[in-house]
Design a protein around this motif. Structure first.
Motif, short mmCIF file in Angstrom:
data_model
loop_
_atom_site.label_atom_id
_atom_site.label_comp_id
_atom_site.label_asym_id
_atom_site.label_seq_id
_atom_site.Cartn_x
_atom_site.Cartn_y
_atom_site.Cartn_z
N UNK A 1 0.84 -1.20 0.00
CA UNK A 1 0.00 0.00 0.00
C UNK A 1 0.88 1.24 0.00
N UNK A 2 0.61 2.14 -0.95
CA UNK A 2 1.31 3.43 -1.02
C UNK A 2 0.27 4.53 -0.83
N UNK A 3 0.50 5.38 0.14
CA UNK A 3 -0.42 6.47 0.47
C UNK A 3 0.24 7.80 0.13
N UNK A 4 -0.49 8.66 -0.57
CA UNK A 4 -0.02 10.02 -0.82
C UNK A 4 -1.07 10.98 -0.28
N UNK A 5 -0.68 11.80 0.70
CA UNK A 5 -1.59 12.77 1.32
C UNK A 5 -1.20 14.16 0.86
N UNK A 6 -2.16 14.86 0.26
CA UNK A 6 -1.96 16.26 -0.12
C UNK A 6 -2.94 17.09 0.69
N UNK A 7 -2.42 17.79 1.66
CA UNK A 7 -3.25 18.58 2.58
C UNK A 7 -4.25 17.66 3.28
N UNK A 8 -5.55 17.72 2.94
CA UNK A 8 -6.52 16.87 3.63
C UNK A 8 -7.16 15.82 2.71
N UNK A 9 -6.49 15.52 1.58
CA UNK A 9 -7.00 14.53 0.64
C UNK A 9 -5.93 13.45 0.45
#
Length: 774
Positions: A21-29
């Motif tokens: 699993x790869x997670x990318x968080x941009x601000x609140x998304x």
């Protein structure tokens, strides 16, 4: 047959080897990419079925399969057509892959990997985007559901395609790797988790980008939760995203879409005058699964005991003059009073006695009938109804429950709490969203009490009225709002609006959105100016979230619409155009490039999910007394997975059929003191109070100023103790302390200063009178 490698409890080989699993968080998304690696080590072709959870509001937007050097990207099609295409492919010897959402609950998906030949591998990639919820401490919560507990299904409602195969968490036969990249215009302060993480690595000097990984050796006994903290988090923002070049102009995917995040700030004068009225209805889950541990700490506090302690704090914190009642549910439901009663000393004490006797003994999680009964009760004039729902969220008829809350949203606000690992995010978030309230999740080492008390704060805030959103755009530009109307606003909580922009405008142009509302008769507004220039490199994240929002709205409309088929067509059309999942569509991949027909009958293999409920019961077997006269390890190899919970339960008995004695845990000192408070807000001077303060009755009596009444002295001592020793838990006792201060003010006692001075000496504190609010 002799098996080797990864096996289920039924000794069947498991074709799923690992999940990345790869997670990318941009601000609140957040954008989440999961890769599932399959390998068939058997001598016959097989079909693998994996039923698993995703966040309830996730927009699944990509599904593909990699077979050898060939990658095939799935198409979104109407669900029944996709199923038929999948079955036809398998029957003709072709490979096919099907991903679909449950009809009953949007947080459960089924992945079918068909016709995997002997010795062949396949990698399945699925991608989804989701919004991150704001927590009480300003953190943003991301949850990767790693646990899917069995969902209680009302009679005749089971979907045979979504039957969960589960094993205890310690026996999950595949691995998980997880990495996250976080970026924001504001610095990343910290990232916390309920799981072990490698140290946070910053990627630039201003600390606006960082990465973090899950430490090796993850046990599947919990969801993977990340809490992300930014500096100056509560900032309103607007992001404009350009449309897809290949999409039709004028369509949702072809036009620009704006996502507006608002954080309304209420006037302090209004916030200081909390409501002193209301009808507070508490609905408590007493199904068997509530006897599981709340978290994975050594204390092993059960969900039901934590919920009972929380009810104590709630009942002590209610304002005089309000009304309340407590319901509990399982396969049936019960109530403490036939109808809501006025809050006072007598009714509070009666309720607390019955709460103390509550056990997790009402069977399955059937919440629907209890809600129907609550909604059938007439509302009390001038007492706004506030519903608090506590559940571990293991229900199968999620959409039906949410639909019922929505139908009754005009008569109440609903605050929901998901307790423990595997609670349905679709149920908990959906009830709060449709009920105009707020959702909280209690997992890992979280204490339930501070989160619930934050929601009580929200429920005591005056309800906002006359909410309106207006837009000011350059000439030639128009806007279509895609989000449902805002019906509830809370201090410090984010409100999201998605809207489609149509028409031409200069990239240098600005837009403005204004949120207006009335709070306790005071008109207020918040305004945000934003650039119409599309954000760089945002992909289609905002479009997909907007599409998912609109799909959910239409799906809810289909539930209550006589023209259901017409609404369903709209959902299917939007789902296909946007490439975002819905309950009426599915992702389908057929490997038509494979010229070699796959021979032989297919073996069926179900991929097991970790089951925390099963794990918490099997813990009892490992800890069972020596009176168990059998080899449980050998015995478990002979029984089916479905029988394990029953066997775990049976093994708790000794040979004479009685449970082994359990040590009663010591009561938390804070709860010990709180339990002694009267409904009016005062404490009585008695030996029980002295014991709670860790003093003798003689010491307390002897230190009392001569002119002070016993109740005033006792109440001031309790307040000093709270401020002196429990400031770290202030969120839990703040409301009941305010009630105590109000009671003291009404007494007009002349000896308050002397009591504070004497109390500090007795308790060894240095709390100022002003700090107590006196």
């Amino acid at each position: 047959m002799d098996c080797c490698g990864l096996l289920t409890l039924q000794k069947e080989p498991v074709p799923l080897k690992s999940i990345e699993v790869e997670l990318e968080v941009r601000d609140h998304v957040a954008t989440v990419v999961s890769t599932l690696n399959y390998e068939n080590k058997e001598d016959k072709p097989l079909e693998a079925v994996f039923v698993f959870p995703l966040p309830g509001d996730a927009a699944v937007c990509h599904f593909s399969a990699q077979i050898g050097q060939t990658q095939i990207v799935a198409e979104v099609k109407e669900k029944q057509k996709a199923r038929e295409e999948y079955d036809d492919a398998l029957s003709s010897g072709q490979q096919a892959f099907l991903l679909e959402e449950s009809d009953e609950s949007p947080d459960i998906f089924s992945l079918r990997v068909g016709s995997l030949p002997p010795g062949e591998s396949a990698s399945i990639r699925l991608e989804y985007v989701t919004e991150l919820a704001v927590q009480a401490d300003d953190g943003l919560r991301f949850c990767l559901p790693g646990v899917l507990n069995p969902r209680y299904q009302p009679q005749d409602s089971e979907d045979p395609l979504f039957q969960v195969t589960s094993v205890p968490a310690s026996l999950v036969p595949y691995s998980l790797s997880f990495s996250a990249r976080v970026s924001s215009p504001r610095p990343v302060s910290k990232v916390e988790s309920n799981c072990s993480l490698d140290p946070l690595q910053y990627l630039n000097t201003d600390q606006t980008q960082a990465t973090v990984k899950l430490a090796t050796g993850h046990k599947f006994d919990r969801d993977v939760e990340l809490l992300i903290y930014y500096k100056d988090a509560h900032q309103p923002t607007a992001v404009v995203e350009a449309g897809q070049a290949s999409a039709e102009p004028g369509s949702l995917m072809g036009d620009p879409v704006v996502m507006v995040s608002l954080y309304p700030e209420f006037p302090q004068s209004v916030m200081s005058s909390m409501a002193s009225c209301g009808e507070f209805v508490f609905l408590m889950d007493r199904s068997g699964s509530m006897d599981c541990a709340t978290n994975n700490t050594e204390q092993k506090e059960t969900r039901i005991s934590s919920a009972k302690d929380t009810l104590l704090l709630l009942l002590k914190s209610l304002p005089m003059g309000c009304y309340f009642n407590i319901y509990s549910f399982g396969s049936s439901y019960e109530h403490i009073f036939p109808k809501s009663v006025e809050y006072g000393e007598k009714t509070m004490e009666e309720a607390l006695k019955k709460v103390e006797q509550m056990k997790a003994d009402l069977g399955g999680t059937e919440i629907l009938e209890s809600l129907k009964h609550i909604y059938s009760q007439p509302c009390i004039p001038t007492q706004p109804r506030q519903l608090f729902v506590f559940t571990d969220g293991e229900v199968g008829n999620t959409k039906e429950v949410i639909n019922l809350v929505k139908k009754n949203s005009g008569s109440h606000r609903c605050f929901s709490f998901g307790i423990g690992e595997g609670a349905s995010s679709a149920l908990i978030n959906g009830m709060a969203k449709e009920g105009g309230g707020h959702a909280q999740f209690i997992t890992g080492t979280d204490r339930m009490q501070p989160k619930v008390m934050q929601s009580l704060h929200f429920s005591l805030q005056p309800a906002v009225e006359d909410v309106s959103v207006t837009w000011d755009l350059p000439k030639g530009s128009t806007i279509t709002v895609l989000s449902p109307p805002i019906t509830s606003l809370f201090q410090g909580q984010r409100s999201l609006i998605y809207a489609q922009l149509t028409g031409q405008s200069s990239e240098a142009a600005e837009g403005c959105v204004t949120l207006k509302y009335s709070l306790a008769g005071h008109p207020s507004e918040n305004q945000l100016h934003f650039s119409l220039r599309p954000a760089a490199d945002s992909g289609l994240i905002v479009h997909r979230l907007a599409a998912r929002t609109l799909i959910c709205l239409l799906e809810m409309e289909a539930e209550n619409n006589q023209e259901k088929e017409e609404v369903k067509k709209k959902v299917v059309q939007l789902s296909v155009q946007s490439g975002v999942s819905s309950s009426f569509t599915a992702f389908i991949v057929v490997n038509s490039d494979n010229n070699k027909e796959i021979q032989g009958p297919l073996l069926h293999r179900d991929i097991p999910m970790p089951d925390v409920y099963r794990s918490c019961t099997s813990f009892a077997v490992r800890a069972a007394p020596s009176t168990i006269m059998c080899d449980s390890a050998a015995m478990f190899e002979e029984i089916e997975a479905e029988d394990r919970c029953l066997m775990d339960f049976c093994c708790l008995y000794s040979m004479d059929g009685e449970f082994p004695p359990a040590k009663k845990p010591l009561r938390d000192p804070l709860l010990q003191l709180v339990s002694l408070q009267k409904a009016s807000g005062c404490w009585l001077l008695d030996p029980a109070l002295a014991a709670a303060l860790r003093k003798t009755n003689e010491e307390v009596e002897k230190s009392k100023p001569e002119k002070a009444s016993s109740e005033v002295w006792a109440t001031i001592l309790a307040l000093i103790w709270l401020h002196g020793f429990k400031m770290d838990a202030k969120d839990e006792w703040e409301l009941l302390a305010a009630k105590a201060v109000s009671w003291l003010s009404a007494q007009k006692a002349p000896s308050v200063t002397e009591c504070v001075e004497a109390g500090n000496i007795l308790l060894g504190c240095s709390v100022q009178k002003t700090a107590l609010g006196l």
